[in-house]
Design a protein around this motif. Structure first.
Motif, PDB file in Angstrom:
ATOM      1  N   SER A  84       0.825  -1.216   0.000  1.00 33.62           N
ATOM      2  CA  SER A  84       0.000   0.000   0.000  1.00 33.62           C
ATOM      3  C   SER A  84       0.855   1.261   0.000  1.00 33.62           C
ATOM      4  N   GLN A  85       2.174   1.075  -0.164  1.00 31.50           N
ATOM      5  CA  GLN A  85       3.134   2.175  -0.228  1.00 31.50           C
ATOM      6  C   GLN A  85       3.205   2.978   1.066  1.00 31.50           C
ATOM      7  N   ALA A 118       7.335   8.059  -6.663  1.00 30.39           N
ATOM      8  CA  ALA A 118       6.002   8.679  -6.678  1.00 30.39           C
ATOM      9  C   ALA A 118       4.924   7.752  -6.153  1.00 30.39           C
ATOM     10  N   LYS A 119       5.239   6.473  -5.965  1.00 28.82           N
ATOM     11  CA  LYS A 119       4.246   5.537  -5.460  1.00 28.82           C
ATOM     12  C   LYS A 119       4.020   5.672  -3.961  1.00 28.82           C
ATOM     13  N   ILE A 120       4.950   6.227  -3.257  1.00 32.29           N
ATOM     14  CA  ILE A 120       4.880   6.276  -1.784  1.00 32.29           C
ATOM     15  C   ILE A 120       3.784   7.244  -1.345  1.00 32.29           C
ATOM     16  N   THR A 121       2.940   6.796  -0.410  1.00 34.13           N
ATOM     17  CA  THR A 121       1.883   7.657   0.133  1.00 34.13           C
ATOM     18  C   THR A 121       2.142   8.055   1.582  1.00 34.13           C
ATOM     19  N   VAL A 122       2.822   7.202   2.337  1.00 30.85           N
ATOM     20  CA  VAL A 122       3.119   7.501   3.746  1.00 30.85           C
ATOM     21  C   VAL A 122       4.581   7.169   4.001  1.00 30.85           C
ATOM     22  N   LEU A 123       5.304   8.109   4.604  1.00 34.87           N
ATOM     23  CA  LEU A 123       6.720   7.900   4.910  1.00 34.87           C
ATOM     24  C   LEU A 123       6.955   8.228   6.381  1.00 34.87           C
ATOM     25  N   ILE A 147      -6.829   6.393   3.656  1.00 30.59           N
ATOM     26  CA  ILE A 147      -6.248   6.538   2.315  1.00 30.59           C
ATOM     27  C   ILE A 147      -6.575   5.309   1.472  1.00 30.59           C
ATOM     28  N   ALA A 148      -6.433   4.118   2.076  1.00 30.09           N
ATOM     29  CA  ALA A 148      -6.719   2.888   1.343  1.00 30.09           C
ATOM     30  C   ALA A 148      -8.182   2.824   0.909  1.00 30.09           C
TER      31      ALA A 148
END
Length: 752
Positions: free
Chosen positions: A4-5, A23-28, A748-749
């Motif tokens: 889910s990135q 660009a695929k990452i949503t949460v870091l 987000i999911a």
């Protein structure tokens, strides 16, 4: 990073932001590392980032354009670092930012202008630290609406008038402050904008200082909370006078505060009797000389309009009769965790006291005489709910006087060895859990719910004296068997919870309970390692039963002997069917054939829900009280499909499952050890194989509520095993500080 990135790189000893972000990452999550500097190129490719967690590092510098590519960022946490200043350039391109956490750094001010002027969607802002000393006019320009504003201003020494006036509305403002003068200047700017003002760590100890707080009397706040606040006998009257003048104040809270004095207030409180104040909450108020406290006669005029009063854990040993008589509108009173005894309760609940009271909580006090307690409360003609749990009554008398209106009585954990006719006959709900009861034989014709958890019962209570019982809990007793006669009169029973006893299960007896006794949910619990392939293991119930002797099961030893050959044959067939999952294949083949006749996908106009939630009944408390509340009360709210609430009554359950999945945008599986052992959860997964996974549809969201051993997953669910090995799932964290991130990722999911 998982599928889910969501990239979790916290507590990894990192000195720099890792390379290769895409660009695929949503949460870091980079929290709890040793990062000192954020460079321009560090986040250049992470254009779809929604949350960036950088708290608890050593960040002292950030390049001005480091965050510019993050136009979709909604959460930025820079708290507990070493930032000595804040630059407006950092936030200039964060047009989607909703949550910004900046507290716990080393900056002394917010700069000459507003660092937040471009953050039009900002919802919550946390700022301040032990060095934070100056707020200037214009620091909050650009912000018009905030759900929460938290300012740590414990050492704030300078506040320019009008600094907060640009914010038109603040739902909840929390301010940690010591200076009353600075606090009064802040209040002047938020008179019309703050709905709930929470003040922490302030000391109201000098009368002369209270005069500058007179400006509060013009505030339109509806709720005021004082937490860890110091009060004195000299300042209480001044504070009450100010609060009385507030035109819209409805609720007042004193939490973990300290009062120096005994109520010997030097000036009389001239009560104007606020027409709006209705709710008073006092928790953990420390009064060192509480035993010398006065009768509070001077505040009598303030009390007549209160409807809810909570005074918890404050060493209250007496409520003066005159005070009780002044509480004319009081409907809810919570005096739990105090020092009320039998004599003091008699005085507190005197004639004419609490005339409108409907709910009374006296749990965790020093009551010891149930007869005296009931008599003291007998004149409360409107009392419906009474909680006197966790007192020490011991033996109870045969007769007691109770309010005729009483419907709910909680006597749990009161050391009662035996129940008598002292218990009122008109009750609808009775809780006598965690006592020393060995039997229960009271006649309570109106009783609907009975809780007998954690007692010493060896048999169920008789059904005849309680004919209207709907729910019965006998968990954690010493039951080891049921007889049919014990159930014959339970015609209205809907839920029987007898788990954590000493039962040996048999599916035959389950059939009797469900079909003959009419109990739709039987919670008994299986012995370890035992599986019952009963059709009664329906959604909403973990069902077990009792091992019965041949004589009991068949009523006649002769019939048993005649039928033994037939029984053995059936047993062989059942064993073969169970071993090769014949019933499972038949049911799911039928469901598959039905599904194949339907369109591959429901038209968009037929999508009714954001997600269909598949979970075990054992996890219903977390799902229904935590997850549903979080998601359905979100902004905007999610529409969830739950079997208990949204399934069509009278419709075949498999059809309900099929229709619900087809009419939902996502399917959310709450995975646990209970889930993989649940019969209907298995069917929901099986159907998901046909309808979701076989169509290569990425509409399944897996939430791991607790760790699951790989051998706990049935072997025939090879696709589920494969998905759990290839598709990352969200894990529910036990730490509260990580739960906000869990909800963020789940939302987000669901939106993706």
């Amino acid at each position: 990073c998982d599928a889910s990135q969501f990239c979790n790189c916290s507590s990894m000893g990192l000195d720099f932001v890792p390379l290769g972000l895409t660009a695929k990452i949503t949460v870091l999550n980079l929290a709890h590392n040793r990062i000192k500097h954020i460079r321009s190129q560090d986040l250049q490719q992470a254009v779809n980032l929604r949350a960036l967690l950088l708290q608890s590092n050593n960040i002292s510098s950030i390049d001005e354009d480091s965050f510019w590519p993050l136009a979709k960022l909604e959460l930025l946490d820079l708290s507990n670092n070493s930032l000595a200043h804040l630059s407006p350039m950092w936030f200039g391109h964060l047009l989607s930012l909703q949550h910004l956490h900046l507290q716990g750094n080393s900056y002394r001010d917010l700069g000459e202008s507003s660092p937040f002027s471009s953050l039009r969607n900002l919802s919550s802002l946390h700022l301040g630290n032990s060095r934070f000393s100056v707020i200037r006019q214009g620091n909050f320009e650009g912000i018009e609406l905030l759900h929460k504003l938290w300012i740590d201003g414990s050492n704030l020494s300078q506040y320019e008038q009008g600094s907060l006036k640009s914010i038109k509305k603040i739902n909840h403002m929390i301010i940690n402050i010591r200076s009353i003068n600075i606090f009064s200047e802040i209040v002047r700017d938020i008179l019309h904008s703050v709905a709930w003002l929470e003040v922490r760590r302030i000391a109201f100890s000098i009368v002369a200082e209270m005069q500058v707080l007179r400006v509060m009397s013009s505030s339109f706040a509806k709720k005021i909370s004082f937490r860890q606040t110091l009060l004195t006998d000299a300042t209480v009257p001044e504070l009450v006078s100010i609060l009385e003048d507030m035109p819209q104040l409805v609720e007042l809270e004193l939490l973990d505060c300290r009062l120096l004095g005994t109520g010997q207030w030097e000036m009389q409180i001239q009560a104007k009797q606020s027409q709006t104040l209705r709710v008073l909450t006092i928790e953990k108020l420390s009064i060192e000389e509480f035993y010398l406290f006065t009768d509070l006669q001077v505040v009598e005029g303030l009390l007549s309009l209160f409807t809810r009063v909570t005074v918890q854990n404050t060493k209250v040993f007496l409520v003066p009769c005159r005070i009780s008589q002044c509480l004319l509108s009081l409907e809810y009173l919570d005096l739990s965790a105090n020092l009320l005894g039998d004599q003091s309760l008699e005085h507190s609940a005197c004639q004419g006291g609490w005339p409108s009271l409907q709910t009374l909580n006296l749990s965790q006090n020093s009551l010891s005489d149930l007869e005296m307690t009931s008599k003291s409360l007998s004149h409360l003609g409107k009392l419906i709910v009474l909680d006197i749990s966790q007192n020490n009554f011991g033996e109870i008398p045969d007769e007691c006087q109770w309010p005729k209106s009483l419907k709910y009585l909680n006597l749990s954990s009161t050391q009662i060895p035996k129940v008598t006719k002292c218990i009122p006959r008109a009750l609808e709900v009775l809780d006598v859990s965690a006592n020393n009861l060995k039997e229960f034989g009271l006649e309570l014709p109106n009783l609907k719910e009975l809780y007998l958890t954690k007692n010493q019962l060896k048999s169920l209570p008789g059904a005849t004296p309680i004919p209207n019982l709907v729910a019965l809990s006998v968990r954690r007793n010493k039951l080891n068997s049921f007889s049919r006669e014990e159930f014959e009169s339970f015609k209205r029973m809907e839920l029987l919870d007898a788990s954590d006893n000493n039962f040996i299960c048999s599916c035959e007896f389950l059939s009797f309970i469900h079909h003959e006794a009419g109990i739709s949910q039987v919670l008994v619990g299986w012995p370890e390692g035992y599986v019952c392939d009963s059709p009664l293991a329906v959604r909403g119930a973990q069902v077990g039963s009792v091992h019965m002797s041949p004589m009991e099961c068949h009523r006649s030893l002769v019939v048993s002997l005649i039928c033994v050959l037939v029984f053995l044959l059936i047993l062989l067939l059942v064993a073969v069917g169970y071993k090769y999952h014949v019933v499972w294949y038949v049911r799911m083949t039928w469901a598959w054939l039905q599904a194949k006749r339907k369109p591959k996908r429901a038209p968009p106009k037929d999508i009714c829900y954001d997600a269909f939630v598949s979970y075990s009944e054992n996890d219903s408390d977390w799902v229904e009280n935590t997850m549903v509340r979080e998601l359905e009360q979100a902004c905007p709210p999610f529409r969830l499909c739950l079997h208990k609430r949204d399934f069509v009554p009278g419709k075949w359950i498999v059809d309900n499952i099929i229709d619900s999945i087809e009419k939902s945008h996502k399917t959310l599986f709450v995975l646990s050890e209970h889930f993989v052992r649940s019969e209907w959860c298995k069917y929901e997964l099986d159907f998901s194989h046909f309808r979701l996974f076989d169509e290569n549809n990425d509409a399944a969201i897996l939430v791991l509520l607790e760790p699951i051993q790989s051998n706990a997953i049935p072997k025939r669910f090879c696709k589920l095993r494969k998905i759990m090995n290839t598709k990352t799932y969200l894990e529910w964290p036990l730490e509260e500080e990580q739960q906000e991130m869990f909800w963020f990722n789940l939302k987000i999911a669901l939106r993706s």
